[in-house]
Scaffold this motif. Structure first.
Motif, short mmCIF file in Angstrom:
data_model
loop_
_atom_site.label_atom_id
_atom_site.label_comp_id
_atom_site.label_asym_id
_atom_site.label_seq_id
_atom_site.Cartn_x
_atom_site.Cartn_y
_atom_site.Cartn_z
N TYR A 52 0.99 -0.79 0.16
CA TYR A 52 -0.05 -0.08 0.08
C TYR A 52 0.66 1.27 0.08
N SER A 80 -10.31 3.11 -1.04
CA SER A 80 -10.86 2.05 -1.10
C SER A 80 -9.91 0.76 -0.42
N GLN A 81 -8.58 0.95 0.08
CA GLN A 81 -8.44 0.29 0.88
C GLN A 81 -8.85 -0.18 2.70
N TRP A 84 -12.19 -1.97 1.73
CA TRP A 84 -11.42 -3.32 1.27
C TRP A 84 -11.27 -4.14 2.69
N LEU A 87 -14.11 -5.23 4.57
CA LEU A 87 -14.32 -6.30 4.21
C LEU A 87 -13.84 -7.19 4.80
N ARG A 88 -12.53 -7.22 5.05
CA ARG A 88 -11.90 -8.72 5.12
C ARG A 88 -11.97 -8.30 6.55
N MET A 117 -6.96 -13.37 2.24
CA MET A 117 -6.98 -12.64 1.99
C MET A 117 -5.49 -11.32 1.88
N SER A 118 -5.08 -11.12 2.84
CA SER A 118 -3.79 -9.78 2.42
C SER A 118 -2.86 -9.75 1.70
N ARG A 121 -4.43 -9.31 -1.65
CA ARG A 121 -4.53 -7.86 -1.91
C ARG A 121 -3.44 -6.94 -2.29
N TYR A 124 -2.48 -7.68 -5.58
CA TYR A 124 -3.78 -6.63 -6.49
C TYR A 124 -3.16 -5.48 -6.60
#
Length: 251
Positions: A52, A80-81, A84, A87-88, A117-118, A121, A124
Motif C-alpha cells: 500500500y 478503497s483500502q 477493503w 470487508l476483510r 485475503m491480505s 490484496r 493486487y
C-alpha cells in the motif's frame, strides 16, 4: 553485569525468532498451528502495508506531473483500502461461525482467512501501476490490468488505450519487482493486429492455474465477419509462453 544481561536477553530474543521460523516448517502439534497462523497473519499484514505504501508513493510521483489527478488517485486508493479492510475484517469471522468463539481454533481460522485475503490484496495493489522497469505507467493510458501470484512470482497483464496489443509480464516481488519474463502479443497467424485485420482485440482475460485465458476476437480485412477463439498464454517456470488458440467458436 548489566551489559552481559542485556546481551544475553538479545541473544535469547534472536533465538526465539529463529525457533519460531523453524518451528513453522514442520507442524507437529496444534499449538504450533495456532502460533504459526498468528505469525503468518502478521507477516501478511506487513506485506500488505508495504504494498500500500509503494502504491501511494507511485501516486505521489503521479501528483508531481498532474497535481489534481495525483490527489484524486490517492483519495481513491485510500478510500478503497479502508473499505477493503472493513470487508476483510467482517468477512473472516464468517469462516469461523461454526467454531466456539474464544478458542484457539476460532482465532486460527480467522488468522488464516486474514492472511489469505491480505496476500491476495497485496498482489493486487502491486500489479496496478508498475511497468517493466518498475517505474510509473501513465495511468491515463491503462485500459485494463490484472495480476495473479504463481508461487514466488507475480504474473500481470496490461492493455492500454490506443493499442491493440496485450502486454504480459512475470515479476519477482522479492527482487525489487524485477521483470523475469515479458511478452507483447500484437499478431496472430502471422498477421499484425494493426494492418492484418479490420479488427482485433482481447476480451475476457482471466488467470487460471495454467496461465492467462483470453478470448481473441478477429475480423478479417476481407472475410465473413467476426470470429472468436478461446486462447491461453501459458505460464510455466516463471516464463510466459506463446499464445495458443483453439478453432473459431460457433457464432
Amino acid at each position: 553485569m548489566f551489559i552481559r544481561l542485556v546481551a544475553l536477553s538479545l541473544g535469547l530474543l534472536s533465538a526465539s525468532f529463529t525457533f519460531a521460523d523453524d518451528n513453522c516448517r514442520v507442524i507437529s502439534s496444534s499449538a504450533q498451528v495456532d502460533q504459526c497462523a498468528e505469525t503468518a497473519r502478521k507477516d501478511a499484514d506487513a506485506k500488505l502495508n508495504a504494498s500500500y505504501k509503494k502504491l501511494m508513493a507511485r501516486f505521489e510521483a503521479q501528483q508531481k506531473r498532474d497535481t489534481e489527478q495525483g490527489k484524486a488517485f490517492m483519495a481513491i486508493a485510500r478510500d478503497s483500502q479502508r473499505a477493503w479492510i472493513k470487508l476483510r475484517d467482517t468477512t473472516c469471522p464468517l469462516e469461523a461461525m461454526d467454531i466456539e468463539p474464544g478458542t484457539a481454533a476460532h482465532a486460527t481460522t480467522i488468522n488464516n482467512c486474514i492472511t489469505r485475503m491480505s496476500l491476495e490484496r497485496a498482489v493486487y495493489l502491486d500489479g496496478i501501476v508498475t511497468d517493466r522497469s518498475g517505474d510509473l505507467l501513465d495511468l491515463n493510458k491503462v485500459f485494463t490490468a490484472g495480476s495473479q501470484r504463481y508461487g514466488d512470482v507475480v504474473a500481470r497483464y496490461v492493455t492500454t488505450f490506443g493499442s491493440v496489443c496485450l502486454n504480459a509480464q512475470i515479476l519477482a516481488p522479492d527482487g525489487g519487482w524485477r521483470v523475469l519474463s515479458s511478452a507483447r502479443f500484437c499478431s496472430f497467424d502471422g498477421k499484425s493486429f494493426w494492418d492484418g485485420y479490420s479488427y482485433a482485440g482481447f476480451e475476457n482475460l482471466e488467470f487460471h492455474a495454467d496461465g492467462l485465458h483470453v478470448t481473441l476476437s478477429l475480423s478479417e480485412l476481407r472475410g465473413n465477419g467476426e470470429e472468436r477463439r478461446a486462447c491461453v498464454i501459458p505460464i510455466q517456470d516463471s516464463q510466459i509462453k506463446e499464445l495458443k488458440c483453439g478453432p473459431p467458436e460457433s457464432m
